[in-house]
Design an enzyme around this catalytic site. Structure first.
Site, PDB file in Angstrom:
ATOM      1  CD  GLU A   1       6.592  10.643   7.715  1.00 53.36           C
ATOM      2  OE1 GLU A   1       6.913  10.217   8.857  1.00 53.36           O
ATOM      3  OE2 GLU A   1       6.908  10.067   6.658  1.00 53.36           O
TER       4      GLU A   1
ATOM      5  CD  GLU B   1       7.341   3.150   1.312  1.00 57.57           C
ATOM      6  OE1 GLU B   1       7.925   3.802   2.183  1.00 57.57           O
ATOM      7  OE2 GLU B   1       7.833   2.898   0.205  1.00 57.57           O
TER       8      GLU B   1
ATOM      9  CG  ASP C   1      -0.177   0.154   2.519  1.00 61.42           C
ATOM     10  OD1 ASP C   1       0.915  -0.446   2.673  1.00 61.42           O
ATOM     11  OD2 ASP C   1      -0.648   0.895   3.396  1.00 61.42           O
TER      12      ASP C   1
END
Ligand SMILES: *[C@@H]1O[C@H](CO)[C@@H](O)[C@H](O)[C@H]1NC(C)=O
Ligand SMILES: *[C@@H]1O[C@H](CO)[C@@H](O)[C@H](O)[C@H]1NC(C)=O
Ligand SMILES: *[C@@H]1O[C@H](CO)[C@@H](O)[C@H](O)[C@H]1NC(C)=O
Ligand SMILES: *[C@@H]1O[C@H](CO)[C@@H](O)[C@H](O)[C@H]1NC(C)=O
Ligand SMILES: *[C@@H]1O[C@H](CO)[C@@H](O)[C@H](O)[C@H]1NC(C)=O
Ligand SMILES: *[C@@H]1O[C@H](CO)[C@@H](O)[C@H](O)[C@H]1NC(C)=O
Length: 570
Positions: free
Chosen positions: A422, A197, A194
């Site tokens: 992130e 990962e 996905d």
């Protein structure tokens, strides 16, 4: 007219929130754009030796080391830049986009642990920034990359072609696009890691972007007159659209993100799928999971609600207001935190929905989307509400405020220099994991564009319908036949055989094969599963039919999935 005090206070609060959001957006937009450009080689200020046109995921080299280039992140980032270029918002980006397409042409050809260009290597998720293969252990393959890259490059190529630059498109860009789309057509029905990962199964985001890429590939191939793959892509796109429906959880009213993984399946995967397959001409179509479709709205509520109680920074926020959201509630990476790009995706989906409702002049509340809309008016019932009605005004302004709430959360946790990492901490909102993540910046840019009402063209989602044979039982399988044959000019190869899908041994309606990889001829056909089928190749030249010699070829199809049958002419 008399206004109650609470109404006036409400207006004042709404005006404050609006001005907070608009002032954040005006400050952050140039910083996010600069953040993206800093991460593109060779001249980006933080690109650390990346080759020309290579997008680094983040300059961070330790905890975590993200100084690599991912096909997914790069393609999503360049899609945003290409949209700005072709719409005329930023006409300086052409040379950078040319660097990107040139770099991708190189990356495609690099032998890597997923294979070579012709044996599955296009599914390799990440490369070193000097354009060599990354050979360490990794979650591979990831089959969304080629689809996202094709979508980005086709957006650019369509613009160039329509501007009269046809030779460059057919000679230079089409070969890149065709490789990626044939990869999608060949491998979409095999398992994939996905987008996070982690899970190796089938994944909603991957299926959705694969479907989109093939649909626009059909339009693009017809535009430039390269039609040899089109019938295969149509077959595969129809099958992808059927498969896409199977992720829906009809009991709990959300899209299950992955078929494997053993989690709830509530995942930003699905929200990202909706915004990256948004087609402003497709209305609120739920077959393609458009942002304003009842399924996508219900899904958004389920997704957002799954984070309300698990992050400290969300405590005390009312149940109808925006909260910080992450990848999926079970996430344990860096102990499981909200991400900038997922919180922004929630805002973007709602902005996309508002664009369509305002354009159509109405919105629909259905039994599927009722719980979503009741967050904003507990008395609303299923029905159609036209613009100008009190209900339309109440719902759309509450949803605008809800959407802005996600941006306000991002604003609150963005440091003053505009850097977006992130993740941001679930306990105090401080920045976590890789700093200056390219995808975070790109996600800010696309969410802000959507808030401003900017849209970037259709990919053909309007009016698609599904005709799935045998529901989800998978009663057909995709069989790719390949055979090598040297033809003379004007001579074509066909297949015919013992089932109606192979024309029942007819020569006049035998299926023509593609010579895209001449002298290998190929075709992909949906055939009945678990069935023994006989067939032969024929050539037709000047009306004359030539059959292969006896005996007939034979294949027994598997119960599900797809298979390649490589034959030699006899
Ligand atoms: C606007 O932003 C400021 C500073 O981030 C914050 O303190 C305030 O609560 C926000 N106002 C509203 C109405 O959300
Ligand atoms: C077509 O576009 C490419 C890429 O930007 C450029 O290098 C080339 O000069 C253009 N050709 C023409 C004829 O405009
Ligand atoms: C392949 O497609 C069939 C039919 O849609 C589906 O049941 C199956 O789960 C798919 N497998 C993968 C790995 O995509
Ligand atoms: C509302 O539903 C009707 C009937 O299904 C449909 O024709 C219309 O396009 C829908 N409008 C929106 C904005 O979804
Ligand atoms: C931006 O600010 C953050 C938080 O203060 C800091 O960690 C980061 O190094 C700064 N980035 C730059 C490029 O100055
Ligand atoms: C979709 O179908 C409707 C009704 O037939 C039509 O009005 C509309 O133009 C179609 N949209 C597109 C983009 O083809």
């Amino acid at each position: 007219m008399r206004l109650s005090l609470s109404f006036v206070l409400g207006l004042v609060a709404a005006a404050f929130a609006q001005s907070n959001v608009t002032s954040y957006i005006s400050t952050e937009t140039p910083l996010a754009k600069a953040g993206v450009l800093a991460n593109i080689g060779p001249d980006g200020s933080l690109s650390s030796g990346a080759k020309s046109g290579i997008v680094i995921a983040s300059p961070s080299t330790v905890n975590p080391d993200y100084l690599y280039t991912w096909t997914r992140d790069s393609s999503l980032t360049f899609k945003a830049l290409i949209d700005q270029f072709v719409s005329g918002e930023d006409d300086t980006l052409g040379p950078l986009i040319d660097d990107f397409t040139s770099a991708q042409a190189i990356i495609q050809q690099i032998d890597n642990p997923s294979g070579s260009v012709s044996t599955g290597g296009l599914g390799e998720p990440k490369f070193n920034i000097d354009e060599t293969a990354f050979t360490g252990a990794w979650g591979r393959p990831q089959r969304d990359g080629p689809a996202l890259r094709a979508t980005a490059i086709m957006t650019y190529a369509t613009y160039l072609y329509n501007s009269g630059n046809t030779t460059y498109v057919t000679d230079t860009l089409w070969p890149i696009i065709e490789l990626d789309l044939n990869y999608v057509a060949t491998y979409w029905n095999e398992s994939t890691f996905d987008l996070w990962e982690e899970v190796d199964s089938s994944s909603f985001f991957t299926t959705a972007v694969q479907h989109r890429a093939l649909r626009e590939g059909i339009t693009f191939a017809n535009l430039i007159g390269e039609t040899s793959d089109v019938s295969n892509w149509e077959t595969q796109a129809d099958d992808l659209l059927c498969f896409l429906q199977s992720y829906w959880n009809p009991t709990d009213l959300y899209m299950t993100a992955n078929t494997g993984g053993g989690r709830s399946g509530k995942d930003a995967n699905t929200v990202l799928a909706s915004i990256h397959t948004f087609d402003p001409e497709a209305g609120c179509d739920d077959v393609t999971f458009q942002p304003c479709s009842d399924k996508a709205l219900s899904n958004l509520k389920v997704y957002v609600d799954s984070f309300r109680s698990i992050y400290t920074i969300n405590s005390g926020i009312s149940s109808d207001a925006a909260v910080a959201t992450g990848r999926y509630p079970e996430d344990s990476y860096y102990n499981g935190n909200p991400w900038f790009l997922t919180t922004l995706a929630a805002a973007e989906q709602l902005y996309d929905a508002l664009i369509v409702w305002n354009a159509q002049g109405s919105l629909n509340v259905t039994s599927t989307s009722l719980a979503f809309f009741q967050q904003f008016d507990s008395s609303v019932t299923a029905g159609t509400y036209a613009s100008g009605s009190d209900e339309f005004t109440t719902l759309t302004s509450a949803i605008q405020t809800f959407a802005d709430g996600f941006v306000e959360i991002i604003a609150k946790y963005t440091p003053s220099n505009g850097s977006l990492s992130e993740q941001y901490s679930k306990s105090d909102g401080s920045e976590l994991s890789a700093y200056d993540l390219t995808w975070s910046f790109a996600a800010a840019l696309t969410a802000f564009e959507a808030r401003a009402g900017n849209t970037y063209g259709s990919w053909g989602a309007a009016n698609l319908t599904t005709s799935c044979s045998g529901g989800s039982s998978g009663s057909t399988v995709a069989v790719t036949f390949t055979v090598n044959y040297d033809t003379v000019w004007g001579e074509n190869l066909y297949i015919t055989g013992s089932v109606s899908e192979l024309s029942d041994w007819s020569t006049s309606s035998a299926l023509i094969m593609s010579a895209a990889d001449y002298p290998t001829w190929s075709i992909t056909v949906d055939l009945p599963a678990s069935t023994t089928i006989q067939y032969k190749y024929i050539t037709i030249y000047d009306g004359t039919v030539t059959w292969e010699d006896d005996p007939n070829n034979e294949i027994t199809t598997p119960a599900s999935g797809s298979v390649t049958q490589a034959d030699s002419w006899h």
